[in-house]
Design a protein around this motif. Sequence first.
Motif, PDB file in Angstrom:
ATOM      1  N   GLU A 265       9.896   9.116  -3.930  1.00  0.00           N
ATOM      2  CA  GLU A 265      10.906   8.311  -4.347  1.00  0.00           C
ATOM      3  C   GLU A 265      10.513   6.562  -4.085  1.00  0.00           C
ATOM      4  OE1 GLU A 265      14.747   9.073  -2.412  1.00  0.00           O
ATOM      5  OE2 GLU A 265      15.562   7.592  -3.531  1.00  0.00           O
ATOM      6  N   VAL A 266       9.947   6.587  -3.001  1.00  0.00           N
ATOM      7  CA  VAL A 266       9.445   5.219  -2.516  1.00  0.00           C
ATOM      8  C   VAL A 266       8.260   4.481  -3.471  1.00  0.00           C
ATOM      9  CG1 VAL A 266       8.330   3.504  -0.881  1.00  0.00           C
ATOM     10  CG2 VAL A 266      10.250   5.194  -0.171  1.00  0.00           C
ATOM     11  N   PHE A 267       7.200   5.489  -3.769  1.00  0.00           N
ATOM     12  CA  PHE A 267       6.016   5.049  -4.359  1.00  0.00           C
ATOM     13  C   PHE A 267       6.127   5.575  -5.894  1.00  0.00           C
ATOM     14  CE2 PHE A 267       4.305   5.531   0.081  1.00  0.00           C
ATOM     15  CZ  PHE A 267       4.021   4.100   0.154  1.00  0.00           C
ATOM     16  N   GLY A 268       6.882   6.171  -6.285  1.00  0.00           N
ATOM     17  CA  GLY A 268       7.213   6.585  -7.561  1.00  0.00           C
ATOM     18  C   GLY A 268       5.849   7.101  -8.207  1.00  0.00           C
ATOM     19  N   GLU A 269       5.203   6.929  -9.184  1.00  0.00           N
ATOM     20  CA  GLU A 269       4.176   7.353  -9.799  1.00  0.00           C
ATOM     21  C   GLU A 269       2.851   7.095  -8.891  1.00  0.00           C
ATOM     22  OE1 GLU A 269       2.891   4.147 -13.217  1.00  0.00           O
ATOM     23  OE2 GLU A 269       3.686   6.105 -13.766  1.00  0.00           O
ATOM     24  N   ALA A 270       3.013   6.161  -7.927  1.00  0.00           N
ATOM     25  CA  ALA A 270       1.870   6.003  -7.225  1.00  0.00           C
ATOM     26  C   ALA A 270       1.553   6.794  -6.227  1.00  0.00           C
ATOM     27  CB  ALA A 270       1.680   4.512  -6.742  1.00  0.00           C
ATOM     28  N   TRP A 271       2.505   7.685  -6.132  1.00  0.00           N
ATOM     29  CA  TRP A 271       2.454   8.727  -4.938  1.00  0.00           C
ATOM     30  C   TRP A 271       1.586  10.124  -5.692  1.00  0.00           C
ATOM     31  CZ3 TRP A 271       2.564   9.270  -0.172  1.00  0.00           C
ATOM     32  CH2 TRP A 271       2.516  10.563   0.390  1.00  0.00           C
ATOM     33  N   ARG A 272       0.937  10.855  -4.769  1.00  0.00           N
ATOM     34  CA  ARG A 272       0.158  11.809  -5.151  1.00  0.00           C
ATOM     35  C   ARG A 272       0.098  12.860  -4.398  1.00  0.00           C
ATOM     36  NH1 ARG A 272      -5.891  11.201  -5.477  1.00  0.00           N
ATOM     37  NH2 ARG A 272      -5.825  13.518  -4.887  1.00  0.00           N
ATOM     38  N   ASP A 273      -0.009  14.146  -4.611  1.00  0.00           N
ATOM     39  CA  ASP A 273       0.049  15.413  -3.540  1.00  0.00           C
ATOM     40  C   ASP A 273      -1.372  15.378  -3.037  1.00  0.00           C
ATOM     41  OD1 ASP A 273       2.773  15.944  -3.724  1.00  0.00           O
ATOM     42  OD2 ASP A 273       2.332  17.107  -5.730  1.00  0.00           O
ATOM     43  N   TRP A 274      -1.387  15.545  -1.723  1.00  0.00           N
ATOM     44  CA  TRP A 274      -2.814  15.419  -1.070  1.00  0.00           C
ATOM     45  C   TRP A 274      -3.138  17.044  -0.716  1.00  0.00           C
ATOM     46  CZ3 TRP A 274      -4.980  11.072  -1.497  1.00  0.00           C
ATOM     47  CH2 TRP A 274      -4.211   9.836  -1.734  1.00  0.00           C
ATOM     48  N   PRO A 275      -4.413  17.291  -0.993  1.00  0.00           N
ATOM     49  CA  PRO A 275      -4.802  18.766  -0.601  1.00  0.00           C
ATOM     50  C   PRO A 275      -4.516  19.262   0.772  1.00  0.00           C
ATOM     51  CG  PRO A 275      -6.491  17.292  -1.181  1.00  0.00           C
ATOM     52  CD  PRO A 275      -5.469  16.271  -0.991  1.00  0.00           C
ATOM     53  N   ALA A 276      -4.070  20.598   0.807  1.00  0.00           N
ATOM     54  CA  ALA A 276      -3.532  21.274   2.013  1.00  0.00           C
ATOM     55  C   ALA A 276      -4.711  20.888   3.155  1.00  0.00           C
ATOM     56  CB  ALA A 276      -3.364  22.660   1.871  1.00  0.00           C
ATOM     57  N   GLU A 277      -5.996  20.970   2.988  1.00  0.00           N
ATOM     58  CA  GLU A 277      -6.957  20.808   4.209  1.00  0.00           C
ATOM     59  C   GLU A 277      -6.836  19.412   4.593  1.00  0.00           C
ATOM     60  OE1 GLU A 277      -7.871  21.827   1.019  1.00  0.00           O
ATOM     61  OE2 GLU A 277      -9.735  20.587   0.316  1.00  0.00           O
ATOM     62  N   ASP A 278      -6.483  18.541   3.731  1.00  0.00           N
ATOM     63  CA  ASP A 278      -6.249  17.001   4.511  1.00  0.00           C
ATOM     64  C   ASP A 278      -4.953  17.210   5.515  1.00  0.00           C
ATOM     65  OD1 ASP A 278      -8.135  16.211   2.675  1.00  0.00           O
ATOM     66  OD2 ASP A 278      -6.890  14.609   1.585  1.00  0.00           O
ATOM     67  N   MET A 279      -3.891  17.766   4.883  1.00  0.00           N
ATOM     68  CA  MET A 279      -2.782  17.664   5.950  1.00  0.00           C
ATOM     69  C   MET A 279      -2.993  18.745   6.878  1.00  0.00           C
ATOM     70  SD  MET A 279      -1.034  16.022   3.910  1.00  0.00           S
ATOM     71  CE  MET A 279       0.059  15.852   4.863  1.00  0.00           C
ATOM     72  N   ALA A 280      -3.916  19.535   7.086  1.00  0.00           N
ATOM     73  CA  ALA A 280      -4.366  20.254   8.297  1.00  0.00           C
ATOM     74  C   ALA A 280      -5.177  19.489   9.211  1.00  0.00           C
ATOM     75  CB  ALA A 280      -5.095  21.357   8.070  1.00  0.00           C
ATOM     76  N   LEU A 281      -6.203  18.788   8.502  1.00  0.00           N
ATOM     77  CA  LEU A 281      -7.008  17.513   9.345  1.00  0.00           C
ATOM     78  C   LEU A 281      -6.121  16.674  10.294  1.00  0.00           C
ATOM     79  CD1 LEU A 281      -9.466  16.132  10.152  1.00  0.00           C
ATOM     80  CD2 LEU A 281      -9.462  14.917   7.730  1.00  0.00           C
TER      81      LEU A 281
END
Length: 473
Positions: A265-281
């Motif tokens: 909601e804050v970043f709107g279209e500037a936001w993106r989903d990041w890969p699951a392996e990034d989140m684990a890192l």
Amino acid sequence: MSRSYTFPEGFLWGCATAAYQIEGSPLADGAGPSIWERFAHTPGMMHNGDTGDIACDHYRRMRDDVKLMAEMGLTAYRFSIGWARVLPEGTGRVNAAGLDFYQRLVDTLLEHGITPMATLYHWDLPEALDDRGGWLNRDSAEWFADYARVCFQALDDRVPLWATLNEPWVVTDGGYLNGVLAPGHRNLYETPRASHHLMRAHGRAVQVYREVGQHQIGLVVNIEPKYPASDSEADRAATRRAHHYMNRQYLDPALRGRYPDGLREVFGEAWRDWPAEDMALIAQPIDFVGLNYYTRAVVRDDPHQYPTRASAVRQPGATYSDTGWEVYPPAFTDTLVWLKERYGNPAIYITENGSAFYDPPTVEGPVLFDPLRQDYLIKHLKACHDAIEAGVDLRGYFGWSLLDNLEWSLGFAKRFGMVHVDYATQKRTRKGTSHLYQAIIESNGAALASARPVYGTGHPPHDAGNAAAVDVS
Ligand code: BGC
């Protein structure tokens, strides 16, 4: 019966600083330039044209400054390592002379019985890496991991506490969104990307630490609790957005493995989903959370405020510091209790807390009266003690800051030091706060029960006209 403010045994009592803010001599002994050299030397970016070229000259006065810490009774000291001193090009070649400065600092601290806490990144990215995209480049996590390894290998035998990043929120909000800090970009699309890469870098450094380090490592965040200005749904929604943006953006992924939904909601279209392996890192287990706390914000809905559509409302009758921050100690306790409850009772160090207030510029004598700063210290340490009584696992407190120093783009105008620095002569003069802090440290907190700010001889501390007449004899 008066209340007891004794702190747990082994509680660390320190002060914090950061390399670019105090060291000076930025290019000495083969160091490379950092983004702060470039930023500070760009016309119009710094208040009064101030730079870190000399700052507190700590690079050359380190031994005396450590003696001062010992005189104040500090049991710990948090400093940051200048990446470009150690790796002038950001990666690859190690500059032994640059690393040697931190070796000597750590040895000198230990000679004085002061426990070192080292921060790897307090905002001074090597310029050479900014030329390769800086935190916008996904490779930044590997650059940081290589740099971290060099530091761990050189210093972990003597440094028991490490922090990866200092305040990733400020790095991105100031450096990539609002352009008021290096590298001075203003780009909504870059902001979540830089944030995410910083957090990947944090995760990689923790991984490297588990390979080569023996002690403890954590992440330092600045938390500013948000309270709604009214009960309206609009103000409460604005408060939520501001809270997700500033307070949960980094801790949620680091400690719970995912970003808060509110960021979309804050970043709107500037936001993106990041890969699951990034989140684990990013979610590597850490040993402690470093909390920098200065103030709170009372928030209202404000469609014109970018990117949160939320802005802070000034509180009538409240005390504000010279940086325009409300003094509101109960929010410190609230924040600590919130951290305990939301993140499963982590070990916490207060890695920064303090205030900038006007100090009389020309005072003869050994003590400089700074009653508002003393009042701030007393109330905030009591708030820490309240949090400990509420079950928070608080292990230490680092006041910001040991010395007056370069307050980034606000230059030397804002004085946060427990010790006054005369920038013309580099003379250090202990302010009242440093004496008060010493008494608190020596009693492991007990002196808080009767601590009162010292108001000198009745001249109001904000009255510059009277300052020279203050009697300090
Ligand atoms: C930073 C310090 C800064 C202080 C006061 C924190 O955001 O870590 O470098 O001087 O707050 O603004």
